[in-house]
Design a protein around this motif. Sequence first.
Motif, PDB file in Angstrom:
ATOM      1  N   LYS A  15       0.839  -1.201   0.000  1.00 51.20           N
ATOM      2  CA  LYS A  15       0.000   0.000   0.000  1.00 51.20           C
ATOM      3  C   LYS A  15       0.870   1.245   0.000  1.00 51.20           C
ATOM      4  N   SER A  19       0.930   3.959  -2.987  1.00 49.74           N
ATOM      5  CA  SER A  19       0.663   5.349  -2.635  1.00 49.74           C
ATOM      6  C   SER A  19       1.764   6.256  -3.173  1.00 49.74           C
ATOM      7  N   GLN A  23       1.369   9.243  -5.966  1.00 49.69           N
ATOM      8  CA  GLN A  23       1.824  10.625  -5.761  1.00 49.69           C
ATOM      9  C   GLN A  23       2.748  11.058  -6.887  1.00 49.69           C
ATOM     10  N   LEU A  66      -5.699   7.572  -2.381  1.00 48.42           N
ATOM     11  CA  LEU A  66      -4.558   6.677  -2.349  1.00 48.42           C
ATOM     12  C   LEU A  66      -3.255   7.455  -2.303  1.00 48.42           C
ATOM     13  N   ALA A  67      -3.212   8.580  -2.978  1.00 46.89           N
ATOM     14  CA  ALA A  67      -2.016   9.417  -2.990  1.00 46.89           C
ATOM     15  C   ALA A  67      -1.974  10.341  -1.778  1.00 46.89           C
ATOM     16  N   HIS A  68      -2.961  10.263  -0.910  1.00 43.89           N
ATOM     17  CA  HIS A  68      -3.040  11.069   0.312  1.00 43.89           C
ATOM     18  C   HIS A  68      -3.075  12.557   0.020  1.00 43.89           C
TER      19      HIS A  68
END
Length: 89
Positions: A15, A19, A23, A66-68
């Motif tokens: 994960k 991630s 990004q 997912l990329a925060h």
Amino acid sequence: MGLLGNLKGRLDPAKGKVSGLAQQHGDKIQHGLDRAARAVDQRTKGKYSDRIQAGTGKAKGAMDRLAHRNDPGPDAGGTMPPAGPPPAS
């Protein structure tokens, strides 16, 4: 440790890697989603445009999570207030 906990423990490193890739390549992913949506919309002659746009929006939102990208900063608190008062007994 149960099966679910064991599986979660094994997937955590993956994960983090996904991630990081989201990004790093977020713009390319977004562009690919837009191109795919346009292609499908053209092939279906606009019959499902609203559904295609909704699906594309959900996919972009998932990629952002997912990329925060929508994470609050470290000074933002991090805890959510309760949804409402506890039920009366």
